[in-house]
Motif scaffolding. Sequence first.
Motif, PDB file in Angstrom:
ATOM      1  N   SER A 164       0.822  -1.213   0.000  1.00 46.61           N
ATOM      2  CA  SER A 164       0.000   0.000   0.000  1.00 46.61           C
ATOM      3  C   SER A 164       0.856   1.263   0.000  1.00 46.61           C
ATOM      4  CB  SER A 164      -0.917  -0.006   1.231  1.00 46.61           C
ATOM      5  OG  SER A 164      -1.642   1.193   1.327  1.00 46.61           O
ATOM      6  N   THR A 165       1.887   1.300   0.842  1.00 48.33           N
ATOM      7  CA  THR A 165       2.727   2.492   0.981  1.00 48.33           C
ATOM      8  C   THR A 165       3.395   2.868  -0.331  1.00 48.33           C
ATOM      9  OG1 THR A 165       3.168   1.987   3.308  1.00 48.33           O
ATOM     10  CG2 THR A 165       4.692   3.495   2.199  1.00 48.33           C
ATOM     11  N   TYR A 166       3.886   1.857  -1.058  1.00 46.14           N
ATOM     12  CA  TYR A 166       4.639   2.128  -2.288  1.00 46.14           C
ATOM     13  C   TYR A 166       3.827   1.854  -3.549  1.00 46.14           C
ATOM     14  CZ  TYR A 166       8.423   2.434   1.042  1.00 46.14           C
ATOM     15  OH  TYR A 166       9.204   2.801   2.113  1.00 46.14           O
ATOM     16  N   GLU A 167       2.508   1.672  -3.402  1.00 47.75           N
ATOM     17  CA  GLU A 167       1.572   1.525  -4.519  1.00 47.75           C
ATOM     18  C   GLU A 167       2.045   0.452  -5.511  1.00 47.75           C
ATOM     19  OE1 GLU A 167       1.118   5.416  -6.174  1.00 47.75           O
ATOM     20  OE2 GLU A 167       0.035   6.192  -4.437  1.00 47.75           O
ATOM     21  N   LEU A 168       2.229  -0.756  -4.970  1.00 47.90           N
ATOM     22  CA  LEU A 168       2.764  -1.868  -5.761  1.00 47.90           C
ATOM     23  C   LEU A 168       1.692  -2.908  -6.099  1.00 47.90           C
ATOM     24  CD1 LEU A 168       6.029  -2.305  -3.661  1.00 47.90           C
ATOM     25  CD2 LEU A 168       5.877  -1.318  -5.958  1.00 47.90           C
ATOM     26  N   GLN A 169       0.441  -2.490  -6.055  1.00 49.74           N
ATOM     27  CA  GLN A 169      -0.656  -3.431  -6.272  1.00 49.74           C
ATOM     28  C   GLN A 169      -0.609  -4.076  -7.653  1.00 49.74           C
ATOM     29  OE1 GLN A 169      -0.912  -0.387  -5.094  1.00 49.74           O
ATOM     30  NE2 GLN A 169      -2.084  -0.368  -3.180  1.00 49.74           N
ATOM     31  N   GLU A 170      -0.036  -3.405  -8.630  1.00 48.26           N
ATOM     32  CA  GLU A 170      -0.017  -3.920  -9.996  1.00 48.26           C
ATOM     33  C   GLU A 170       1.273  -4.662 -10.348  1.00 48.26           C
ATOM     34  OE1 GLU A 170      -2.753  -3.692 -11.793  1.00 48.26           O
ATOM     35  OE2 GLU A 170      -3.668  -2.639 -10.100  1.00 48.26           O
TER      36      GLU A 170
END
Length: 328
Positions: A164-170
């Motif tokens: 979540s912190t580093y927006e790595l969902q993809e």
Amino acid sequence: MDLDNEGRLKNVLWVDSCSRATYQYFGDVVTFDTTYLTNRYGMLFAPFVGVNHHGKSILLGAGLISSQDTETFTWLFQIWLQCMDGIAPKSIITNQDRAMKNAIAIVFPETRHTFCLWHILKKVPEKLGSYATYKSGLKTQLMKCVYDTQTIEEFGKCWAEFISTYELQENGWLESLYAEREHWVLVFLKEHFWAGMSTTHRSESMNAFFDGYVHSKTNLKEFVEHFDSALKKKIENENQAEFQSFSGTIPCISRSPIEKKFQLLYTNTKFKEVQQQVIGVLDLDPSLLTSDGVMKSYLVEDEVRIHEYSKQVTYYVDFNVNDCSTKC
């Protein structure tokens, strides 16, 4: 030997009597790796490697295989298991090869299988290095999830926060790693015995040993002869380590009866590892927190460094003056 329909050699496995005997003592944990050598016939060198009581790599069999599919690995593992009297290892370490994983599930269904942690973390710069935050917290947070979490729940929370912190969902690579987290994250593996190994570096050190004996241009006849010479040298080195360990004793560095016990039971190599722990304990500087009658509580701080990642560890120790017992 495994032959095709026209009688041509496809795969071969050999396990000598020394390897079979050694496996009875040191077969709990095995590493398997196929990345070292491909010979002139396009066959991969595939050693089974363990570790002995001197901390040295030991060969537990080796094969030459023509492909890396599930069928080939299944044949190799089944024949190797027959050579070892049907006794499967308790744990096995490999890379992330899918066909290898499938074959292990078929042949060693009760064996705990883990992926080489070093091979996974080696890909981190390639897979995540392009992110702007890679050097400003992303890498550190990932290492914290891998090395610093103590429970499965804590890992799950840490990983979710990291994503979540580093927006790595993809990020597909991280998604695939999380799906197979039970095969490589330390907190999922700590209840199992790994003989001090979390990577296939044992296989790689064994591969390095065969350098100078065999190479990619070695033909099959020469390969067998040179392999035999390398094995003889390996056994000679192991016998020498055995003699050195039992012909001399390393002095204790403390008055601890625990250290003395290890001195009597362990080989010199393993006893040196114990002494490093003893030194670490002697260097600690505990401070008294509370004193309540016979119970005294101390704060003990230490620093643990794993690869490039360093963390501060705090222990709270309760000491009973009357019966000299401790609780940490």
